[in-house]
Structures are given as structure tokens and as C-alpha cells.
Enzyme design. Sequence first.
Site, PDB file in Angstrom:
ATOM      1  N   ASP A   1       0.837  -1.206   0.000  1.00  0.00           N
ATOM      2  CA  ASP A   1       0.000   0.000   0.000  1.00  0.00           C
ATOM      3  C   ASP A   1       0.870   1.253   0.000  1.00  0.00           C
ATOM      4  O   ASP A   1       0.637   2.182   0.751  1.00  0.00           O
ATOM      5  CB  ASP A   1      -0.951  -0.007   1.195  1.00  0.00           C
ATOM      6  CG  ASP A   1      -2.125   0.959   1.027  1.00  0.00           C
ATOM      7  OD1 ASP A   1      -2.464   1.309  -0.126  1.00  0.00           O
ATOM      8  OD2 ASP A   1      -2.697   1.377   2.050  1.00  0.00           O
TER       9      ASP A   1
ATOM     10  N   LYS B   1       1.787   4.645  -1.021  1.00  0.00           N
ATOM     11  CA  LYS B   1       1.056   5.794  -1.554  1.00  0.00           C
ATOM     12  C   LYS B   1       1.531   7.028  -0.811  1.00  0.00           C
ATOM     13  O   LYS B   1       2.151   6.936   0.252  1.00  0.00           O
ATOM     14  CB  LYS B   1      -0.458   5.612  -1.408  1.00  0.00           C
ATOM     15  CG  LYS B   1      -0.932   5.410   0.023  1.00  0.00           C
ATOM     16  CD  LYS B   1      -2.428   5.099   0.054  1.00  0.00           C
ATOM     17  CE  LYS B   1      -2.900   4.810   1.477  1.00  0.00           C
ATOM     18  NZ  LYS B   1      -4.323   4.455   1.495  1.00  0.00           N
TER      19      LYS B   1
ATOM     20  N   ASN C   1       0.989   7.463   2.903  1.00  0.00           N
ATOM     21  CA  ASN C   1       1.745   6.633   3.837  1.00  0.00           C
ATOM     22  C   ASN C   1       3.217   7.011   3.907  1.00  0.00           C
ATOM     23  O   ASN C   1       4.042   6.226   4.354  1.00  0.00           O
ATOM     24  CB  ASN C   1       1.616   5.154   3.461  1.00  0.00           C
ATOM     25  CG  ASN C   1       0.239   4.619   3.768  1.00  0.00           C
ATOM     26  OD1 ASN C   1      -0.498   5.182   4.563  1.00  0.00           O
ATOM     27  ND2 ASN C   1      -0.121   3.526   3.123  1.00  0.00           N
TER      28      ASN C   1
END
Length: 183
Positions: free
Chosen positions: A75, A77, A80
Site C-alpha cells: 500500500d 502511496k 503513507n
Amino acid sequence: DVVSRLDHPCIVRMLDQGAADDDGPFIVFELVDGVTLKALVRQRGALPPAEAASIASQVARGLELAHRSGIVHRDIKSHNILVTDSGVAKLTDFGIARLLDGMQDGLTRTGTVLGTSDYLAPEQARGLGVDGRTDVYALGIVLYESLTGELPFPADTPMAVALRQVRDPMPDPRTVHPPVPAY
């Protein structure tokens, strides 16, 4: 837990975890005085190429340790990635990371799509097995976003974004933001 043992200056450290009585499980992370890369790009627009490259390079170094430890983040992105005022970038939220535990020749289970559609690698969007290259692709999307202030595959729905990830070639960031250098 392997994620809790990741120790790198570009990864937010997990300090503690456990279960509170009736409140359920908890995780304690180091405090990072900064903002998400997403917020920084929303506030400032396209970042200068040297700054965007520095952030992506720092995250890549943290990912290299995670991948050597058998962890795929899944994840990556701009939400983050935390960036401090001094320009230090730290990757956070290994919440859907999966260990490369030998399933399907070292890949994570197929048929499962986890992650944020704007940053999905084509194989991830198709529900195929993923590995460290999936994170590298997503980091490329983050770099594109940092350099242009936009995502490369805009669409009205997450499914339409995922279809574009699979179908369309990666656009040249210079067509969106001409000051991006060619090298």
C-alpha cells in the site's frame, strides 16, 4: 512479528503492540513531526525534482530493507509517507503488508486485491500475486505525483482507475508538468 523489527531511518518504528482489556489491540509508533507527502503535494503542488527524488530515494532505501526481510508493503502511496520539515521521509502503515512466506513461489496469495487503486501495479489490479516489484511500481506512481502534482491515471471510480492501470501505458510526466527534467 517481522514488521516490528524493521529498523531503518526511513521507516516509522513500531515501539509497542498489545491488547488493551476491552478496547482491543493497539500499536504504538514513533512520533514523526511532519506531514504526509499527499498533504505536502496538495499544499505546494508539484515539488522541485531534487526534492521529489530525495523523498522517493529515502522511501526506496526503507523498502529495500523491508523486501530483504521478506515484507511487501502492498500500500505504497503518498498518504503513507511522512515528510519532516528537514526533508526526512519515513514510510508508515505496514498494515496490509504480507510476509513472503513461500506461498506460490514466494509471492503473496493471488485473487486478493489490497491497496489503494491510484497506486496499484497492473498485476495487483488484476488480483495476481505480488512481490517487491509491486511496491517499486507504486513508488513510481508516488514519484510521478510528486513531480506533477497529479496522479497518472485519473478516473471517476476506483475500478476505472484500476482498469487504466492495467490497460494504459504510464504517461510521461513532462506532458503534464514540462519543468520535469528528461533525465
